[in-house]
Design a protein around this motif. Sequence first.
Motif, PDB file in Angstrom:
ATOM      1  N   GLY A  72       0.838  -1.211   0.000  1.00 26.90           N
ATOM      2  CA  GLY A  72       0.000   0.000   0.000  1.00 26.90           C
ATOM      3  C   GLY A  72       0.870   1.258   0.000  1.00 26.90           C
ATOM      4  N   ASP A  73       1.889   1.285   0.891  1.00 30.23           N
ATOM      5  CA  ASP A  73       2.793   2.449   0.948  1.00 30.23           C
ATOM      6  C   ASP A  73       3.555   2.609  -0.363  1.00 30.23           C
ATOM      7  OD1 ASP A  73       2.054   2.952   3.552  1.00 30.23           O
ATOM      8  OD2 ASP A  73       3.899   2.174   4.464  1.00 30.23           O
ATOM      9  N   MET A  74       4.013   1.504  -0.911  1.00 35.03           N
ATOM     10  CA  MET A  74       4.791   1.590  -2.162  1.00 35.03           C
ATOM     11  C   MET A  74       3.914   2.107  -3.300  1.00 35.03           C
ATOM     12  SD  MET A  74       7.011  -1.892  -2.089  1.00 35.03           S
ATOM     13  CE  MET A  74       7.387  -2.619  -0.530  1.00 35.03           C
ATOM     14  N   LEU A  75       2.671   1.623  -3.327  1.00 35.93           N
ATOM     15  CA  LEU A  75       1.763   2.078  -4.392  1.00 35.93           C
ATOM     16  C   LEU A  75       1.403   3.548  -4.203  1.00 35.93           C
ATOM     17  CD1 LEU A  75      -0.518  -1.087  -4.636  1.00 35.93           C
ATOM     18  CD2 LEU A  75       1.008  -0.249  -6.425  1.00 35.93           C
ATOM     19  N   ARG A  76       1.177   3.967  -2.942  1.00 37.89           N
ATOM     20  CA  ARG A  76       0.867   5.388  -2.713  1.00 37.89           C
ATOM     21  C   ARG A  76       2.050   6.272  -3.120  1.00 37.89           C
ATOM     22  NH1 ARG A  76      -2.375   3.144   1.189  1.00 37.89           N
ATOM     23  NH2 ARG A  76      -0.665   2.863   2.662  1.00 37.89           N
ATOM     24  N   ALA A  77       3.277   5.786  -2.882  1.00 40.37           N
ATOM     25  CA  ALA A  77       4.462   6.550  -3.307  1.00 40.37           C
ATOM     26  C   ALA A  77       4.493   6.644  -4.837  1.00 40.37           C
ATOM     27  CB  ALA A  77       5.733   5.888  -2.777  1.00 40.37           C
ATOM     28  N   ALA A  78       4.131   5.556  -5.511  1.00 39.31           N
ATOM     29  CA  ALA A  78       4.124   5.558  -6.979  1.00 39.31           C
ATOM     30  C   ALA A  78       3.054   6.515  -7.513  1.00 39.31           C
ATOM     31  CB  ALA A  78       3.884   4.143  -7.503  1.00 39.31           C
ATOM     32  N   VAL A  79       1.907   6.555  -6.826  1.00 37.44           N
ATOM     33  CA  VAL A  79       0.839   7.479  -7.239  1.00 37.44           C
ATOM     34  C   VAL A  79       1.327   8.923  -7.067  1.00 37.44           C
ATOM     35  CG1 VAL A  79      -1.482   8.356  -6.677  1.00 37.44           C
ATOM     36  CG2 VAL A  79      -1.074   5.886  -6.752  1.00 37.44           C
ATOM     37  N   ALA A  80       1.950   9.210  -5.921  1.00 35.73           N
ATOM     38  CA  ALA A  80       2.422  10.572  -5.641  1.00 35.73           C
ATOM     39  C   ALA A  80       3.487  10.992  -6.643  1.00 35.73           C
ATOM     40  CB  ALA A  80       2.970  10.654  -4.219  1.00 35.73           C
ATOM     41  N   ALA A  81       4.347  10.039  -7.043  1.00 32.89           N
ATOM     42  CA  ALA A  81       5.438  10.353  -7.977  1.00 32.89           C
ATOM     43  C   ALA A  81       4.961  10.319  -9.428  1.00 32.89           C
ATOM     44  CB  ALA A  81       6.594   9.377  -7.775  1.00 32.89           C
ATOM     45  N   GLU A  82       3.683   9.950  -9.617  1.00 33.62           N
ATOM     46  CA  GLU A  82       3.092   9.875 -10.961  1.00 33.62           C
ATOM     47  C   GLU A  82       3.898   9.004 -11.912  1.00 33.62           C
ATOM     48  OE1 GLU A  82       2.237  13.865 -12.280  1.00 33.62           O
ATOM     49  OE2 GLU A  82       0.816  14.219 -10.643  1.00 33.62           O
ATOM     50  N   THR A  83       4.379   7.872 -11.400  1.00 38.00           N
ATOM     51  CA  THR A  83       5.071   6.910 -12.264  1.00 38.00           C
ATOM     52  C   THR A  83       4.028   6.162 -13.094  1.00 38.00           C
ATOM     53  OG1 THR A  83       4.889   5.111 -10.682  1.00 38.00           O
ATOM     54  CG2 THR A  83       6.841   6.522 -10.480  1.00 38.00           C
ATOM     55  N   GLN A  84       4.525   5.327 -14.016  1.00 35.71           N
ATOM     56  CA  GLN A  84       3.631   4.505 -14.841  1.00 35.71           C
ATOM     57  C   GLN A  84       2.720   3.648 -13.951  1.00 35.71           C
ATOM     58  OE1 GLN A  84       4.165   5.245 -17.988  1.00 35.71           O
ATOM     59  NE2 GLN A  84       2.311   4.107 -18.557  1.00 35.71           N
ATOM     60  N   VAL A  85       3.340   2.991 -12.971  1.00 43.17           N
ATOM     61  CA  VAL A  85       2.574   2.148 -12.045  1.00 43.17           C
ATOM     62  C   VAL A  85       1.567   2.998 -11.269  1.00 43.17           C
ATOM     63  CG1 VAL A  85       2.778   0.880  -9.852  1.00 43.17           C
ATOM     64  CG2 VAL A  85       4.268   0.295 -11.778  1.00 43.17           C
ATOM     65  N   GLY A  86       2.005   4.174 -10.836  1.00 40.82           N
ATOM     66  CA  GLY A  86       1.139   5.060 -10.072  1.00 40.82           C
ATOM     67  C   GLY A  86      -0.088   5.479 -10.871  1.00 40.82           C
ATOM     68  N   LYS A  87       0.130   5.794 -12.127  1.00 38.44           N
ATOM     69  CA  LYS A  87      -1.001   6.220 -12.974  1.00 38.44           C
ATOM     70  C   LYS A  87      -1.987   5.077 -13.140  1.00 38.44           C
ATOM     71  CE  LYS A  87       1.550   9.710 -15.499  1.00 38.44           C
ATOM     72  NZ  LYS A  87       2.525   9.814 -16.589  1.00 38.44           N
ATOM     73  N   GLN A  88      -1.435   3.868 -13.250  1.00 34.65           N
ATOM     74  CA  GLN A  88      -2.287   2.692 -13.423  1.00 34.65           C
ATOM     75  C   GLN A  88      -3.071   2.404 -12.134  1.00 34.65           C
ATOM     76  OE1 GLN A  88       0.153  -0.690 -14.497  1.00 34.65           O
ATOM     77  NE2 GLN A  88      -1.641  -1.998 -14.857  1.00 34.65           N
ATOM     78  N   ALA A  89      -2.457   2.673 -10.988  1.00 35.26           N
ATOM     79  CA  ALA A  89      -3.049   2.266  -9.710  1.00 35.26           C
ATOM     80  C   ALA A  89      -4.012   3.287  -9.105  1.00 35.26           C
ATOM     81  CB  ALA A  89      -1.933   1.977  -8.700  1.00 35.26           C
ATOM     82  N   LYS A  90      -3.846   4.551  -9.447  1.00 32.82           N
ATOM     83  CA  LYS A  90      -4.538   5.641  -8.738  1.00 32.82           C
ATOM     84  C   LYS A  90      -6.046   5.416  -8.549  1.00 32.82           C
ATOM     85  CE  LYS A  90      -4.582  10.700  -8.587  1.00 32.82           C
ATOM     86  NZ  LYS A  90      -5.862  10.864  -7.945  1.00 32.82           N
ATOM     87  N   ASP A  91      -6.768   5.256  -9.656  1.00 33.27           N
ATOM     88  CA  ASP A  91      -8.228   5.161  -9.557  1.00 33.27           C
ATOM     89  C   ASP A  91      -8.672   3.854  -8.910  1.00 33.27           C
ATOM     90  OD1 ASP A  91      -8.296   7.601 -10.748  1.00 33.27           O
ATOM     91  OD2 ASP A  91      -8.741   6.841 -12.762  1.00 33.27           O
ATOM     92  N   ILE A  92      -7.930   2.798  -9.198  1.00 33.72           N
ATOM     93  CA  ILE A  92      -8.252   1.487  -8.613  1.00 33.72           C
ATOM     94  C   ILE A  92      -8.165   1.580  -7.093  1.00 33.72           C
ATOM     95  CG2 ILE A  92      -7.495  -0.910  -8.434  1.00 33.72           C
ATOM     96  CD1 ILE A  92      -6.254  -0.637 -11.245  1.00 33.72           C
ATOM     97  N   MET A  93      -7.098   2.201  -6.606  1.00 32.76           N
ATOM     98  CA  MET A  93      -6.913   2.325  -5.151  1.00 32.76           C
ATOM     99  C   MET A  93      -7.970   3.221  -4.529  1.00 32.76           C
ATOM    100  SD  MET A  93      -2.803   2.649  -4.922  1.00 32.76           S
ATOM    101  CE  MET A  93      -2.701   2.674  -3.135  1.00 32.76           C
ATOM    102  N   ALA A  94      -8.293   4.301  -5.218  1.00 29.90           N
ATOM    103  CA  ALA A  94      -9.256   5.259  -4.651  1.00 29.90           C
ATOM    104  C   ALA A  94     -10.599   4.590  -4.396  1.00 29.90           C
ATOM    105  CB  ALA A  94      -9.409   6.447  -5.591  1.00 29.90           C
ATOM    106  N   ARG A  95     -10.964   3.611  -5.226  1.00 32.46           N
ATOM    107  CA  ARG A  95     -12.264   2.963  -4.973  1.00 32.46           C
ATOM    108  C   ARG A  95     -12.137   1.723  -4.097  1.00 32.46           C
ATOM    109  NH1 ARG A  95     -11.626   1.956 -10.810  1.00 32.46           N
ATOM    110  NH2 ARG A  95     -11.277  -0.277 -11.012  1.00 32.46           N
ATOM    111  N   GLY A  96     -10.901   1.341  -3.760  1.00 33.16           N
ATOM    112  CA  GLY A  96     -10.720   0.219  -2.839  1.00 33.16           C
ATOM    113  C   GLY A  96     -10.629  -1.136  -3.505  1.00 33.16           C
ATOM    114  N   ASP A  97     -10.379  -1.135  -4.826  1.00 25.81           N
ATOM    115  CA  ASP A  97     -10.172  -2.414  -5.514  1.00 25.81           C
ATOM    116  C   ASP A  97      -8.697  -2.785  -5.487  1.00 25.81           C
ATOM    117  OD1 ASP A  97     -12.667  -3.386  -6.384  1.00 25.81           O
ATOM    118  OD2 ASP A  97     -12.778  -1.792  -7.894  1.00 25.81           O
ATOM    119  N   LEU A  98      -8.394  -4.005  -5.925  1.00 21.23           N
ATOM    120  CA  LEU A  98      -7.005  -4.450  -5.959  1.00 21.23           C
ATOM    121  C   LEU A  98      -6.355  -4.068  -7.283  1.00 21.23           C
ATOM    122  CD1 LEU A  98      -7.171  -8.042  -4.401  1.00 21.23           C
ATOM    123  CD2 LEU A  98      -6.839  -5.834  -3.267  1.00 21.23           C
TER     124      LEU A  98
END
Length: 191
Positions: A32-58
């Motif tokens: 969770g922390d690693m993904l939130r860091a990726a979202v904050a840094a707007e990496t490729q992974v972060g862009k992919q994860a942002k909306d999924i995480m916001a709604r609570g999906d995997l």
Amino acid sequence: MKLIFLGPPGAGKGTQAQRIEQAFDIRQLSTGDMLRAAVAAETQVGKQAKDIMARGDLVPDAVVVGIISDRIDEADCANGFILDGFPRNVAQAEALDEMLVTKNIVLDGVIELAVDAEVLIGRILKRAAESEGGPREDDTEEALQHRLRVYEEQTAPVAEFYASKGILNTLDGMQDMDEVTRQIQAVLKEI
Ligand code: ADP
């Protein structure tokens, strides 16, 4: 020591993992922390994860499996690690098994913190209100209900997976935090 901490959102996994990290000099690896860091840094992974995480999906299994595989190869994990928030479904647990065989690593144990679902929502909304950086995007009541449902459906079977391997230790996460830490340390002394 190589460990997995399992438990629903709000069970206290993160707090306990931080305590054990210090006591045993092993790294806490929170997806969770690693993904939130990726979202904050707007990496490729972060862009992919942002909306999924916001709604609570995997986020997709391949993403988190790749992140964990790379992370445990780093030098600071040589003494051991605590996986916090991973694996979150049986497919991830199977992928982890294969990965560990390839890397010649043996899991020492799995600690599950069991908590009443009803108290979790209150705990998390309180944590969200008190958090310094402001609430997480997925700490709304709606996303939270969804995270708990995802946990029941997809993550609870991971406990069964490790129970069948004989390495699951379930503790009562409703107790006082220091008591939970004490019990985790008692379990770790035995393994
Ligand atoms: P919590 O345990 O409070 O729900 P985490 O910080 O562990 O929160 O995870 C937050 C979000 O990050 C999850 O709801 C999910 O979207 C994503 N996530 C974290 N770990 C994983 C994982 N192993 N697989 C898929 N998604 C994950």
